[in-house]
Design a protein around this motif. Structure first.
Motif, PDB file in Angstrom:
ATOM      1  N   ALA A  60       0.989  -1.209   0.628  1.00  0.00           N
ATOM      2  CA  ALA A  60      -0.274   0.175   0.025  1.00  0.00           C
ATOM      3  C   ALA A  60       1.172   1.074   0.273  1.00  0.00           C
ATOM      4  CB  ALA A  60      -0.899   0.303   1.319  1.00  0.00           C
ATOM      5  N   VAL A  61       0.162   2.429  -1.393  1.00  0.00           N
ATOM      6  CA  VAL A  61       0.861   2.784  -1.027  1.00  0.00           C
ATOM      7  C   VAL A  61       0.540   4.475  -0.383  1.00  0.00           C
ATOM      8  CG1 VAL A  61       2.229   4.905  -2.808  1.00  0.00           C
ATOM      9  CG2 VAL A  61       2.550   2.284  -3.544  1.00  0.00           C
ATOM     10  N   ASN A  62       0.658   5.221   0.498  1.00  0.00           N
ATOM     11  CA  ASN A  62       0.508   6.261   1.151  1.00  0.00           C
ATOM     12  C   ASN A  62       1.235   7.810   0.846  1.00  0.00           C
ATOM     13  OD1 ASN A  62      -1.891   4.698   2.709  1.00  0.00           O
ATOM     14  ND2 ASN A  62       0.263   4.388   4.190  1.00  0.00           N
ATOM     15  N   PRO A  63       0.305   9.424   0.547  1.00  0.00           N
ATOM     16  CA  PRO A  63       1.217   9.625  -0.553  1.00  0.00           C
ATOM     17  C   PRO A  63       0.943  10.778   0.698  1.00  0.00           C
ATOM     18  CG  PRO A  63      -1.363   9.943  -1.007  1.00  0.00           C
ATOM     19  CD  PRO A  63      -1.243   8.764  -0.676  1.00  0.00           C
ATOM     20  N   VAL A  64       1.662  11.080   0.714  1.00  0.00           N
ATOM     21  CA  VAL A  64       2.329  12.765   2.374  1.00  0.00           C
ATOM     22  C   VAL A  64       2.954  13.320   1.391  1.00  0.00           C
ATOM     23  CG1 VAL A  64       3.951  12.757   3.994  1.00  0.00           C
ATOM     24  CG2 VAL A  64       3.370  10.239   3.553  1.00  0.00           C
ATOM     25  N   GLN A  65       2.351  14.689   2.028  1.00  0.00           N
ATOM     26  CA  GLN A  65       2.285  16.340   1.223  1.00  0.00           C
ATOM     27  C   GLN A  65       3.346  16.972   2.287  1.00  0.00           C
ATOM     28  OE1 GLN A  65       0.842  17.453  -1.174  1.00  0.00           O
ATOM     29  NE2 GLN A  65       2.769  19.327  -0.792  1.00  0.00           N
ATOM     30  N   ARG A  66       4.640  17.110   1.161  1.00  0.00           N
ATOM     31  CA  ARG A  66       5.901  17.754   2.180  1.00  0.00           C
ATOM     32  C   ARG A  66       5.638  18.725   0.875  1.00  0.00           C
ATOM     33  NH1 ARG A  66       9.128  12.431   3.221  1.00  0.00           N
ATOM     34  NH2 ARG A  66       8.135  11.963   5.579  1.00  0.00           N
ATOM     35  N   VAL A  67       7.547  19.182   0.777  1.00  0.00           N
ATOM     36  CA  VAL A  67       7.141  20.789  -0.385  1.00  0.00           C
ATOM     37  C   VAL A  67       6.557  19.769  -2.067  1.00  0.00           C
ATOM     38  CG1 VAL A  67       9.202  20.989  -1.938  1.00  0.00           C
ATOM     39  CG2 VAL A  67       9.040  20.880   0.548  1.00  0.00           C
ATOM     40  N   THR A  68       7.449  18.179  -2.134  1.00  0.00           N
ATOM     41  CA  THR A  68       6.366  17.999  -3.213  1.00  0.00           C
ATOM     42  C   THR A  68       5.259  17.071  -2.363  1.00  0.00           C
ATOM     43  OG1 THR A  68       8.170  16.538  -3.493  1.00  0.00           O
ATOM     44  CG2 THR A  68       7.932  19.027  -4.934  1.00  0.00           C
ATOM     45  N   LEU A  69       4.651  16.411  -3.268  1.00  0.00           N
ATOM     46  CA  LEU A  69       3.743  14.967  -3.321  1.00  0.00           C
ATOM     47  C   LEU A  69       4.703  13.785  -3.355  1.00  0.00           C
ATOM     48  CD1 LEU A  69       0.877  14.481  -2.129  1.00  0.00           C
ATOM     49  CD2 LEU A  69       0.418  13.830  -3.910  1.00  0.00           C
ATOM     50  N   ARG A  70       4.729  12.966  -2.061  1.00  0.00           N
ATOM     51  CA  ARG A  70       5.272  11.809  -2.086  1.00  0.00           C
ATOM     52  C   ARG A  70       5.134  10.426  -2.293  1.00  0.00           C
ATOM     53  NH1 ARG A  70      11.944  13.822   0.117  1.00  0.00           N
ATOM     54  NH2 ARG A  70      11.879  15.790  -1.195  1.00  0.00           N
ATOM     55  N   PRO A  71       5.613   8.816  -1.985  1.00  0.00           N
ATOM     56  CA  PRO A  71       4.548   7.856  -1.420  1.00  0.00           C
ATOM     57  C   PRO A  71       5.164   7.973  -0.361  1.00  0.00           C
ATOM     58  CG  PRO A  71       6.212   7.874  -3.986  1.00  0.00           C
ATOM     59  CD  PRO A  71       5.834   8.898  -3.260  1.00  0.00           C
ATOM     60  N   GLU A  72       4.300   7.199   0.245  1.00  0.00           N
ATOM     61  CA  GLU A  72       5.751   6.658   1.777  1.00  0.00           C
ATOM     62  C   GLU A  72       5.456   5.461   1.707  1.00  0.00           C
ATOM     63  OE1 GLU A  72       7.630   7.736   4.752  1.00  0.00           O
ATOM     64  OE2 GLU A  72       7.424   8.789   3.742  1.00  0.00           O
ATOM     65  N   PRO A  73       5.942   4.331   1.464  1.00  0.00           N
ATOM     66  CA  PRO A  73       6.826   3.896   2.803  1.00  0.00           C
ATOM     67  C   PRO A  73       8.374   4.429   1.311  1.00  0.00           C
ATOM     68  CG  PRO A  73       6.437   1.532   2.796  1.00  0.00           C
ATOM     69  CD  PRO A  73       5.479   2.598   1.567  1.00  0.00           C
ATOM     70  N   GLY A  74       8.066   4.433   0.132  1.00  0.00           N
ATOM     71  CA  GLY A  74       9.052   4.995  -0.818  1.00  0.00           C
ATOM     72  C   GLY A  74       8.080   3.980  -2.319  1.00  0.00           C
TER      73      GLY A  74
END
Length: 80
Positions: A60-74
């Motif tokens: 499962a990939v969860n989007p995480v908002q930082r400076v850009t949108l990133r997949p968590e855990p990668g």
């Protein structure tokens, strides 16, 4: 001064949120910003046409908002 090692894990957390803004901000924003972004899209699409990628670990990939949108855990991909 560009020091790439400041983006390594452990160092990145010590950065101020606004310490690295490659194209600037506000009224003095870089005039080449839009061209650079367009060029990046063209280069990426050209590269992706010649490579087939596979996603071997279907976690499962969860989007995480930082400076850009990133997949968590990668999102580990392999070239197939």
């Amino acid at each position: 001064l560009f020091r790439p090692e400041r983006f390594l894990p452990g160092e990145r957390e010590a950065l101020d949120r606004f310490q690295f803004i490659p194209f600037g901000a506000g009224p003095r924003i870089c005039i080449g910003l839009r061209f650079a972004m367009l060029e990046a899209v063209i280069v990426l699409t050209t590269l992706l046409r010649s490579v087939k990628l596979d996603w071997p670990q279907r976690q499962a990939v969860n989007p995480v908002q930082r400076v850009t949108l990133r997949p968590e855990p990668g999102l580990r991909m392999i070239r197939s």
